[in-house]
Write a protein that holds these residues in place. Structure first.
Motif, short mmCIF file in Angstrom:
data_model
loop_
_atom_site.label_atom_id
_atom_site.label_comp_id
_atom_site.label_asym_id
_atom_site.label_seq_id
_atom_site.Cartn_x
_atom_site.Cartn_y
_atom_site.Cartn_z
N ALA A 95 -5.26 3.17 -1.24
CA ALA A 95 -5.27 4.58 -1.62
C ALA A 95 -4.77 4.76 -3.06
O ALA A 95 -5.31 5.56 -3.81
N ALA A 96 -3.77 3.97 -3.43
CA ALA A 96 -3.27 4.02 -4.80
C ALA A 96 -4.39 3.61 -5.78
O ALA A 96 -4.57 4.24 -6.82
N GLU A 97 -5.14 2.57 -5.42
CA GLU A 97 -6.28 2.14 -6.25
C GLU A 97 -7.33 3.24 -6.36
O GLU A 97 -7.83 3.53 -7.45
N LEU A 98 -7.67 3.85 -5.24
CA LEU A 98 -8.68 4.90 -5.23
C LEU A 98 -8.24 6.09 -6.07
O LEU A 98 -9.06 6.69 -6.76
N ARG A 99 -6.98 6.41 -6.03
CA ARG A 99 -6.46 7.51 -6.85
C ARG A 99 -6.60 7.19 -8.33
O ARG A 99 -6.88 8.07 -9.13
N ARG A 100 -6.36 5.94 -8.68
CA ARG A 100 -6.48 5.55 -10.09
C ARG A 100 -7.94 5.60 -10.55
O ARG A 100 -8.22 5.87 -11.71
N ALA A 127 -9.02 5.34 2.29
CA ALA A 127 -8.38 4.03 2.37
C ALA A 127 -8.07 3.64 3.81
O ALA A 127 -8.25 2.47 4.18
N PHE A 128 -7.63 4.57 4.63
CA PHE A 128 -7.35 4.25 6.03
C PHE A 128 -8.61 3.80 6.74
O PHE A 128 -8.58 2.87 7.54
N GLY A 129 -9.74 4.43 6.43
CA GLY A 129 -11.01 4.00 7.02
C GLY A 129 -11.44 2.65 6.52
O GLY A 129 -11.81 1.76 7.30
N GLU A 130 -11.39 2.47 5.21
CA GLU A 130 -11.81 1.19 4.60
C GLU A 130 -10.97 0.02 5.08
O GLU A 130 -11.49 -1.09 5.24
N CYS A 131 -9.68 0.24 5.26
CA CYS A 131 -8.76 -0.85 5.61
C CYS A 131 -8.53 -0.98 7.11
O CYS A 131 -7.68 -1.77 7.53
N HIS A 132 -9.24 -0.20 7.90
CA HIS A 132 -9.07 -0.23 9.36
C HIS A 132 -7.61 -0.05 9.73
O HIS A 132 -7.05 -0.81 10.54
N ALA A 133 -6.99 0.98 9.15
CA ALA A 133 -5.55 1.20 9.31
C ALA A 133 -5.23 2.10 10.50
O ALA A 133 -4.20 2.76 10.52
N LEU A 134 -6.12 2.13 11.48
CA LEU A 134 -5.85 2.92 12.67
C LEU A 134 -6.53 2.26 13.84
O LEU A 134 -7.48 1.51 13.68
N GLN A 135 -5.98 2.50 14.99
CA GLN A 135 -6.63 2.03 16.21
C GLN A 135 -6.81 3.21 17.15
O GLN A 135 -7.87 3.82 17.17
N CYS A 136 -5.76 3.61 17.86
CA CYS A 136 -5.93 4.76 18.76
C CYS A 136 -5.99 6.06 17.97
O CYS A 136 -6.57 7.02 18.43
N GLY A 137 -5.41 6.09 16.78
CA GLY A 137 -5.47 7.27 15.92
C GLY A 137 -4.39 8.30 16.16
O GLY A 137 -4.32 9.28 15.42
N PHE A 138 -3.55 8.13 17.15
CA PHE A 138 -2.56 9.17 17.45
C PHE A 138 -1.56 9.34 16.31
O PHE A 138 -1.22 10.46 15.94
N CYS A 139 -1.11 8.27 15.71
CA CYS A 139 -0.12 8.34 14.64
C CYS A 139 -0.75 8.63 13.28
O CYS A 139 -0.05 8.98 12.33
N THR A 140 -2.05 8.50 13.18
CA THR A 140 -2.75 8.56 11.90
C THR A 140 -2.49 9.84 11.09
O THR A 140 -2.21 9.75 9.89
N PRO A 141 -2.57 11.04 11.68
CA PRO A 141 -2.33 12.23 10.85
C PRO A 141 -0.97 12.23 10.17
O PRO A 141 -0.86 12.62 9.00
N GLY A 142 0.06 11.78 10.87
CA GLY A 142 1.39 11.71 10.27
C GLY A 142 1.45 10.70 9.14
O GLY A 142 2.08 10.96 8.10
N PHE A 143 0.80 9.57 9.32
CA PHE A 143 0.76 8.57 8.24
C PHE A 143 -0.01 9.11 7.04
O PHE A 143 0.39 8.91 5.90
N LEU A 144 -1.14 9.77 7.28
CA LEU A 144 -1.96 10.27 6.18
C LEU A 144 -1.19 11.26 5.31
O LEU A 144 -1.22 11.17 4.09
N THR A 145 -0.53 12.22 5.94
CA THR A 145 0.22 13.21 5.15
C THR A 145 1.40 12.56 4.45
O THR A 145 1.66 12.85 3.28
N LEU A 146 2.09 11.68 5.13
CA LEU A 146 3.24 10.99 4.54
C LEU A 146 2.81 10.18 3.31
O LEU A 146 3.42 10.27 2.24
#
Length: 182
Positions: free
Chosen positions: A155-160, A96-115
């Motif tokens: 991501a919620a949609e993909l899980r369903r 979902a993060f890839g599909e929705c372009h939910a990252l730019q520099c990517g530094f915060c991304t791992p924390g968002f993904l696990t959260l």
């Protein structure tokens, strides 16, 4: 005064490890330097930004605030590398993060993904307001959060759409599939 190392056992991404670490070694440093799991990023070192978020027994924690010896009392640690399946298939949140372009520099991304992966376990069908609330403790300096919120909902949609067995919480994911730069 010389600090004597402590032998600890950690189960990280489904893989058991026995390590000798100083008593004051942070979990984030242990993951990155002792285990080579550089997907966990260290930002503020005060627990404010969320870049270092990992899952401890399925719950999000700031690894820069926890000592590695304290983490040894827990049964499972999941880093961003552990979200992907053993075959390399991406977790719904990563997709979902890839599909929705939910990252730019990517530094915060791992924390968002696990959260977000943990949040969706508790709330598999969040509203937009609930998605915003869920990510409110993590900081991103690039995106403006709109696409991150969209990624939570996607991501919620993909899980369903996929059976729950397709998700990997600590299944020994593929190292290097961190979703952002190391």
């Amino acid at each position: 005064m010389t600090e004597h190392p402590h032998e600890i056992r950690l189960r990280v991404n489904g893989v058991p490890h026995t390590l000798r670490v100083p008593a004051r070694r942070l979990l984030s440093d242990c993951l990155r330097h002792d285990l080579g799991l550089t997907g966990t990023h260290v930002g503020c070192e005060h627990g404010v930004c969320g870049a270092c978020t990992v899952l401890l027994d399925g719950l999000p924690v700031r690894s820069c605030l926890m000592l590695a010896v304290g983490a040894a009392r827990h049964s499972d640690i999941t880093t961003v590398e552990g979200l992907a399946g053993p075959d390399g298939s991406l977790h719904p949140v990563q997709r979902a993060f890839g599909e929705c372009h939910a990252l730019q520099c990517g530094f915060c991304t791992p924390g968002f993904l696990t959260l977000v992966a943990s949040h969706l376990e508790d709330n598999p069908d969040p509203t937009e307001a609930e998605a915003r609330d869920a990510i409110s403790g993590n900081l991103c300096r690039c995106t403006g959060y709109q696409n991150i919120v969209a990624a939570v909902l996607r991501a919620a949609e993909l899980r369903r759409e996929a059976p729950p067995a397709g998700e990997r919480r600590a299944a020994g994911g593929v190292p290097g599939d961190a979703g952002g730069p190391a």
